[in-house]
Structure formats: structure tokens, C-alpha cells
Enzyme design. Structure first.
Site, PDB file in Angstrom:
ATOM      1  CG  HIS A  63      39.001  49.742  45.548  1.00 54.14           C
ATOM      2  ND1 HIS A  63      39.864  50.566  44.848  1.00 54.14           N
ATOM      3  CD2 HIS A  63      38.554  48.832  44.650  1.00 54.14           C
ATOM      4  CE1 HIS A  63      39.951  50.148  43.595  1.00 54.14           C
ATOM      5  NE2 HIS A  63      39.165  49.109  43.444  1.00 54.14           N
ATOM      6  CE  LYS A  74      45.658  50.303  38.920  1.00 50.28           C
ATOM      7  NZ  LYS A  74      45.239  48.884  38.909  1.00 50.28           N
ATOM      8  CG  HIS A  89      38.117  49.482  35.069  1.00 51.84           C
ATOM      9  ND1 HIS A  89      36.878  49.004  35.460  1.00 51.84           N
ATOM     10  CD2 HIS A  89      38.822  49.658  36.219  1.00 51.84           C
ATOM     11  CE1 HIS A  89      36.841  48.901  36.768  1.00 51.84           C
ATOM     12  NE2 HIS A  89      38.009  49.287  37.249  1.00 51.84           N
ATOM     13  NE  ARG A 127      42.708  52.433  39.384  1.00 51.10           N
ATOM     14  CZ  ARG A 127      42.473  52.834  38.130  1.00 51.10           C
ATOM     15  NH1 ARG A 127      42.618  54.116  37.815  1.00 51.10           N
ATOM     16  NH2 ARG A 127      42.119  51.972  37.190  1.00 51.10           N
ATOM     17  CE1 TYR A 134      32.067  47.704  41.079  1.00 50.48           C
ATOM     18  CE2 TYR A 134      33.216  47.865  38.987  1.00 50.48           C
ATOM     19  CZ  TYR A 134      33.173  48.061  40.345  1.00 50.48           C
ATOM     20  OH  TYR A 134      34.256  48.604  40.991  1.00 50.48           O
TER      21      TYR A 134
END
Length: 290
Positions: A236, A169, A262, A145, A271
Site C-alpha cells: 500500500h 472492490k 475509490h 491494491r 492525501y
């Protein structure tokens, strides 16, 4: 207001959410609270499921996008779960409310040739050029990211082991393999940079300060113009391309989920349009094990 303040502290200290994420949650919560007080004049522990449904209907009537409605509901659920943790309520009135299904567009991807053209369009005779080449190489070969790239530190580089440490994150860390080419481009940049700056942050601007998201966007936009690539490209896009090429090369969706950082494998499912039969079978196999 007291509950609101304590909830903000909880998100910052316990959930380790980013400042922008917290502010977004608080704005949505303030709008929800305004609606509840104006229409029903009840405190949080008296809110009922139908009141929340009427609020979401209000957002729909105002023309809010499904993604915006879903984000608002996510914030509401998070808030009531916080009240449960603090014994303010026994059950969440939002628990059984489903978010509106938003159609997700397929991500744009770049071919290997386009990535090579983007990187090759950058003048490598300057420190900035060496830095920009390294940035694009790392974005693609590590699938980062843009926020993760900006926070990357020299101490996160483990070239001997072939990995970098990425803080994603919620301050969650993961190890991501780094290609020989990316290592080489980073080293060329560092060799040139060390005579000027000794900051621990890896990628710096001309003033020796850390780069911003806007600066990364600008680097990519200028490279795309020089390479005559008409696709709408963002940081991205490199992350999407990384995941796409891994799956096309035979990687499992679980492997890609871990490399991308993720939280939920469903996020990686976007995807699976690339090779419908094989990838959807793989996804279903992993979901059945959870």
C-alpha cells in the site's frame, strides 16, 4: 439464523463483496445479535436505536478501537438496510447513529529515489528478478491494491492503448494508464516466462501458481533490506506514493480518486495534507458539485 443466511447470500450475489469482507460482516453481526438476544431478547424487527447505542457503548467499555466500533456500526447499518429492502422493517433504527471519529495517520510515502533504489536492488538476471521488478513498477506507476495486482491477467493489458484494466472492490473495473517503463518491465518478464508457463494470470510464482499477498509483502521487505531503506513499507505504500506524487504534480483530487478506484472522494481526502490550501480548495469544489 434464516435472515442471517439470506443476508450472507445477498452480500455475495448482489453486493459482490469479497469473501473476507463477508466473513468480517458476519462475525460482527453475530456478536451484535448475541448482545441483543442476551440483553433484550427481541427479533431484528424489534431492535430500537437505543439498543444499538448501548451495544456500541459496550464495545467502547471493552476497549475496542474506534475503527473497530465504526466497522461494527457499518455492518449493523448494512444489515438493517437489507431488512428494509426485504420489507421486514420500514425504517432503520441505526440510520441516525453516527460512527465514532477515528484519527487517521498520514500515509507513509516513498521518494522517487527510494522507489528506484528498491527496484534497482532486484537482480534482473533471473525470471523471478524480472517478475519482481515488474511487480514493484506496476504497484507504483499504476497505484494498484495488492489484491488487484494478484488478480491482474494478461488479457487486461492493453499496451497499444497505454492502459491496463483493473478489477477492484466489488468486481468494479477501471482503466488505468500504464507507464512505458512498466510496460517494458512486464514485457521482459513475459518474454522470459512464456517458455515455462502459459497461465492467463500475469504474475506467477516459481510453481506457475498465482502469487499471494504474503508473497508480495516478502518481495517488498527483501527489496527494502537490500536497498537499506528503513521505512515501514508495504504494497500500500506504493499506492500512497502514486497518489502523493500525482497530487504534487498538479493532478486533481477527482482524477486521483478515479485512478485509485475509490468509491467516495472523501476516501481520497487523506492525501490533501500534502498541499493544504490548493488540495482542500479542490476537494471542497468537487464536494459542492455532488
Amino acid at each position: 439464523m434464516e435472515i442471517s443466511r439470506s443476508y450472507r447470500t445477498y452480500m455475495r450475489l448482489e453486493k459482490h463483496l469479497a469473501k473476507n469482507t463477508i466473513e468480517s460482516y458476519m462475525r460482527d453481526l453475530a456478536q451484535f445479535a448475541h448482545f441483543i438476544l442476551r440483553m433484550y431478547d427481541v427479533p431484528p424487527k424489534k431492535v430500537e436505536t437505543e439498543m444499538i447505542r448501548n451495544y456500541l457503548k459496550r464495545l467502547y467499555d471493552l476497549g475496542r478501537e474506534k475503527s473497530s466500533q465504526a466497522r461494527a456500526l457499518s455492518g449493523i447499518k448494512s444489515f438493517f438496510n437489507y431488512l428494509i429492502l426485504n420489507d421486514v422493517i420500514e425504517a432503520s433504527p441505526a440510520e441516525l447513529i453516527e460512527a465514532p471519529k477515528a484519527s487517521r495517520p498520514l500515509p507513509d510515502t516513498l521518494t522517487i529515489d527510494e522507489i528506484d533504489r528498491l527496484i534497482g536492488s532486484i537482480d534482473a538476471s533471473t525470471t523471478k528478478g524480472l517478475r519482481d521488478r515488474a511487480i514493484l513498477e506496476v504497484l507504483y506507476s499504476c497505484g494498484l491494491r495488492v489484491s488487484e495486482l494478484c488478480e491482474l491477467r494478461i488479457g487486461d493489458l492493453f499496451f497499444g492503448e497505454g492502459y491496463i484494466r483493473v478489477t477492484g472492490k466489488g468486481d468494479k473495473q477501471r482503466l488505468v494508464p500504464i507507464s512505458a517503463m512498466a510496460r517494458e518491465r512486464i514485457q521482459l518478464y513475459l518474454d522470459e516466462r512464456r517458455s515455462r508457463y502459459r497461465d492467463e494470470i500475469l504474475f506467477l510464482n516459481n510453481r506457475g501458481e498465482r502469487l499471494t499477498r504474503v508473497m508480495i509483502f516478502t518481495i517488498i521487505k527483501q527489496a527494502a533490506q537490500r536497498a537499506s531503506i528503513d521505512k515501514k513499507i508495504s504494497p500500500h505504500t506504493f499506492r500512497h506514493s502514486f497518489a502523493t506524487h500525482l497530487l504534487q504534480g498538479g493532478a486533481s483530487i477527482r482524477q486521483v480518486q478515479e485512478l485509485l478506484g475509490h468509491e467516495n472522494i472523501i476516501t481520497t481526502e487523506i492525501y490533501t495534507h500534502l498541499n493544504t490550501d490548493h488540495l482542500r480548495e479542490t476537494l471542497q469544489e468537487h464536494l459542492s458539485l455532488e
